[in-house]
Design an enzyme around this catalytic site. Structure first.
Site, PDB file in Angstrom:
ATOM      1  N   HIS A 217     -26.111 -20.224  -1.842  1.00 13.99           N
ATOM      2  CA  HIS A 217     -25.787 -21.425  -0.900  1.00 13.99           C
ATOM      3  C   HIS A 217     -24.797 -22.191  -1.400  1.00 13.99           C
ATOM      4  CE1 HIS A 217     -30.186 -20.556  -0.582  1.00 13.99           C
ATOM      5  NE2 HIS A 217     -30.024 -20.582   0.853  1.00 13.99           N
ATOM      6  N   ASP A 557      11.684   5.128  14.148  1.00 12.43           N
ATOM      7  CA  ASP A 557      10.264   5.494  14.005  1.00 12.43           C
ATOM      8  C   ASP A 557      10.330   6.006  12.591  1.00 12.43           C
ATOM      9  OD1 ASP A 557       7.483   7.077  14.679  1.00 12.43           O
ATOM     10  OD2 ASP A 557       8.583   8.437  13.893  1.00 12.43           O
TER      11      ASP A 557
END
Lengths: 582, 582
Positions: A217, A557
């Site tokens: 926690h 590309d």
């Protein structure tokens, strides 16, 4: 980041409701949590575990045969109330008392303690037990102050397995104490977690840093260091746990241990496996025999990024309890299917495919193979040099891994070619082996296509004749056809085909005109470069679109670009005496 | 974010190695992937699945009895090569042929297709099958172009279960086709994922937005919307899947379906359960009978935040295959333990604890109960007003949920008090019920302590006499003692005890001087406010420290501050005619 919720205040209740709906075969919802669907067998001690929500599969996911009889489930990171615990315990009670188990946190200690008192008032015998496995939360001489983290699982399991054997309450409690005394965990964390409805994390760890021993926690740990590699993380955790052996264990050598490598929420399973690889090796080096390891999310802390390692040092009794079967929503142990005997067919298949198959080759072809090696060397070099650029171009609309993939492929192709050449392979076989290695190591679409290109060329050239310009051109045309067939793309689709087809055509035309290979290749390489640049003006064809392909307008590309670079690089190493003039 | 790795290029290989080491009982590593540890039974068709790494438990985690016989594992997000697939298939081959199964992606189609050809060359009969469940990746009339996502699991499982029955290769293939034709998925995503060694995500989704139908490698989806609630997300996914029923299913009403709610990586299990709660309800409303649902991470995309819903519309045959047992590292089905009969003790315990128990009360005490209600109303109001502030104070060194917890507690306390008052309870019983409800709903440490405060006060006041100032002061002193006993804190530890003790002492002193309650309370409230402010100068005692408690120097303790606020608010509603002057 927690994104999927309705009313944040209802989150824990709704999660429990959905959990129970998804696991009807295992659990039944009751006020305050869940109990086993089939109930607690009469006369069996009930092990009721619990804690706040946000730690799934702790605690509801651990309810079922061989593990907990019930789980009390609090709000997010908040202990369940004494009333909730009492309600669950009353539902789970099988007539032989209840052992309440939880991690050692102030709120849990309070509420479970109160619940035990109220249960006594109800005429139900209850004991409490807080797990204290986290060695970074208090010094060895203050173990009672330590937090409970992923050690919850083996300690719960030991007690529950003892209950399953029919032991009375106080003996089950003694088993819990014994298991806890031999269970140690150590964790590291890289980020905090964000609760439902919160707009910032509950706690944070600085970027690229690691909190050592951070609580689940956000409770303070014992230090902060730079982000480790996976192996360093394994070394840190194993080292810490081997330094604090439990009473009765003088040296790890020869010991058995249950090992849990626990992910706290957003560490991926693949990362856990990479860490586990080293954990297993280090424990093996120390002489520890690993029994039934668990690698996964067992006790989490919402979406916290972190990992903890838990060892339970086993004696015969604890090993028996750890190995006992269990069947819960999140933790199952023991085979649901009878094991079939291994078959002949299961004999390991380990042949290194094709690697030793080198057909006879002529001296001439073996000589040409040296030129092939030089070309593949140049290809690997040019790809290395441009890997970053290729990745960046690919990332515009693709997954950005073209550079890495091409590096993997060209490196593997060169290695395989060298090996084949050393074994006396001709030019054709060298190319075929190189192509297979490229496809094998690079994977993905481009790996498959490049593997095909080299294989097609190699098949055409063979191992007999010195390659002529015509043969090379024919091989490239074969490759061009094969790539179109395999990949299904055509010219104009913004793929490597936009370069490969005109390159092959130009090369064939030039060779047909009788030009020597270097000159023919030079003409074709210029064509390739123009064609690659022209792909910047194209949009990929719909249906073949890569991710966000429309963004790539204005960028060539990546596959087309790398092909053009490669044709140019190869030209640079074509022999001064063109192959066809040998 | 992927943080735990060594050489990024070795990530997939090292993860596979660690995976195999952790699951020796299930799998055996071979070149290119893993096969079942016990091998394929002789004469059984082998189902070999595969794809890129980064999708765990797809694909290696699905190898084992009842599911795949082997998995070919490529690099991160890259198809395995034909050679890898061939190697795994040869190892898995049990003499009855191999069915190669994978999601429908260009690279996978290429490599698995090539592998099948090479296996044929090896004399092993092989078939290929690409799963196409993702309805957002292509229109209904182009199902063959659809991607495979979490529908991989039920389609793989159906085929594998058929293989396990001993069916021949072509019939196993037909089962795969049939299962695929009846399997549909629809997904949403909230973030991309970051690959090992990369410094930025592979793709992104804008903050607080949701990509609808985004592919698991970032392939474009069908739109982008605001972040939904969990219920809206459920509605979106269920709606999309109910709109495109498979052939032969005219209406969902009366149908059975296997349901998979799949987390893509960093969505927490608790979030999945909240969504599943609504998914189950909506499918129930539509008349769909859910069979063996799965909620969890089945096919992931690294640490991508997203979720997908898969339905396989079951006929008798598919239901039989879906229910068949399985035992793999990541997917287990069927009970490893014989079910014991439910016992008497398993009868549901549903009593709403204490709620109906209202002892007789005098008219006077019932009158005082109205003042108690007013006080609890004021408490709930002041906490509502200051919830944000309390959260912020708490967040300095704690988990920031003090405001939310106090809201939950005070709201529940007021409701319980109203209920008890309606049933004719006296002041004491109203306070006891309110305290129990507070502890029950708020959970956590502060819930337990406030529950104890109200319970102590109520027990002292009882249901007979109108409370005197002395009785109230004595009740508060009882509460102060109980809180110290339960919580283990003392004055100076920077907790609510720093306020409660001087408040109780001042109140007792003032009541002892004969002051009426309002005046005594006023004096005590001033003391409380000063004491709360003074906690800003304190450091919490070591050993009781909350997370990063040292940061809180200069900020008051949240619990101390809320107690002071509450004492002040109660003073504001104490009756003009002090209780002791009735």
């Amino acid at each position: 980041m927690t994104r999927l919720f309705n009313d944040p205040a209802a989150f824990a209740d709704e999660a429990l409701e959905g959990f129970a709906a998804a696991h009807r075969g295992w659990v039944r919802p009751v006020t305050g949590g869940v109990v086993r669907a089939a109930g607690t067998p009469a006369g069996q001690v009930a092990v009721v575990v619990g804690g706040g929500s946000g730690h799934y599969p702790a605690f509801s996911g651990l309810v079922g045969r061989g593990l907990a009889h019930g789980a009390a489930v609090g709000n997010v990171f908040a202990s369940p109330s004494a009333q909730q615990i009492r309600s669950v315990a009353r539902s789970a009670h099988g007539g032989a008392g209840v052992l309440l188990m939880y991690g050692n946190y102030a709120g849990d200690v309070l509420h479970f303690g109160q619940a035990a008192e109220r249960l006594a008032g109800d005429g139900i015998e209850a004991r409490t037990f807080a797990v204290t496995d986290d060695i970074s939360s208090a010094a060895p001489e203050e173990t009672a102050k330590r937090r409970g983290i992923a050690g919850d699982l083996p300690v719960f399991k030991a007690a529950a397995a003892a209950a399953e054997e029919g032991l009375p309450l106080d003996e089950v409690l003694r088993v819990a104490e014994h298991a806890n005394a031999r269970t140690r965990s150590f964790g590291i964390a890289f980020s905090g977690c964000t609760l439902p409805g919160a707009d910032h994390p509950l706690f944070t760890v600085p970027e690229a840093r690691m909190a050592v021993g951070l609580g689940i926690h956000g409770e303070p740990g014992i230090g902060e260091e730079s982000l480790p590699t996976a192996d360093e993380a394994a070394r840190l955790m194993v080292g810490a746990l081997l330094k604090e052996l439990p009473e009765g264990v003088d040296t790890p050598d020869g010991q058995r241990a249950a090992v849990i490598l626990n992910g706290l929420g957003s560490v991926k399973y693949e990362e856990l496996f990479v860490v586990y690889r080293k954990v297993a090796a280090l424990l093996g080096d120390a002489g520890v025999d690993i029994v039934d390891p668990e690698v996964g999310e067992l006790v989490t802390s919402f979406d916290m990024a972190g990992v903890s390692l838990t060892l339970t040092w086993l004696d015969d009794r604890l090993e028996q309890l750890w190995r006992a079967p269990a069947d819960t929503p999140a933790y199952r142990k023991g085979a649901p299917l009878a094991q079939e005997p291994a078959t002949e067919a299961a004999a390991p298949y380990v042949e290194e495919i094709d690697d030793s198959r080198v057909p006879d080759a002529t001296e001439e072809s073996r000589g040409s193979a040296a030129h092939v090696l030089a070309a593949l060397n140049a290809v690997a070099d040019i790809v290395d040099t441009h890997a970053g650029e290729l990745g960046r171009i690919d990332a515009v609309a693709g997954d950005g891994d073209h550079g890495i993939g091409m590096q993997r492929g060209t490196t593997a192709a060169l290695e395989a070619a060298v090996r084949a050449h050393d074994l006396g392979a001709g030019a054709g076989t060298v190319l075929v082996h190189a192509g297979d290695a490229w496809a094998d190591k690079a994977g993905g679409t481009s790996g498959a296509l490049w593997g095909t290109i080299l294989r097609s060329l190699g098949t055409r050239l063979g191992d007999q004749d010195a390659p002529t310009a015509e043969a090379v051109a024919q091989g490239v045309s074969d490759a061009s056809d094969a790539v179109r067939r395999l990949g299904g793309a055509e010219v104009g689709d913004k793929t490597m085909v936009d370069v490969l087809v005109p390159f092959a055509d130009t090369l064939a035309e030039a060779a047909g005109e009788g030009l020597p290979l270097t000159e023919a290749w030079q003409r074709a390489a210029v064509t390739a470069e123009k064609a690659a640049a022209a792909t910047a003006d194209l949009l990929p064809r719909k249906g073949r679109a890569r991710p966000h392909a429309e963004k790539s307008l204005g960028t060539p590309d990546a596959g087309a670009h790398s092909l053009a670079l490669i044709t140019r690089a190869i030209h640079g190493v074509l022999p001064d005496h063109p192959l066809d003039q040998h």
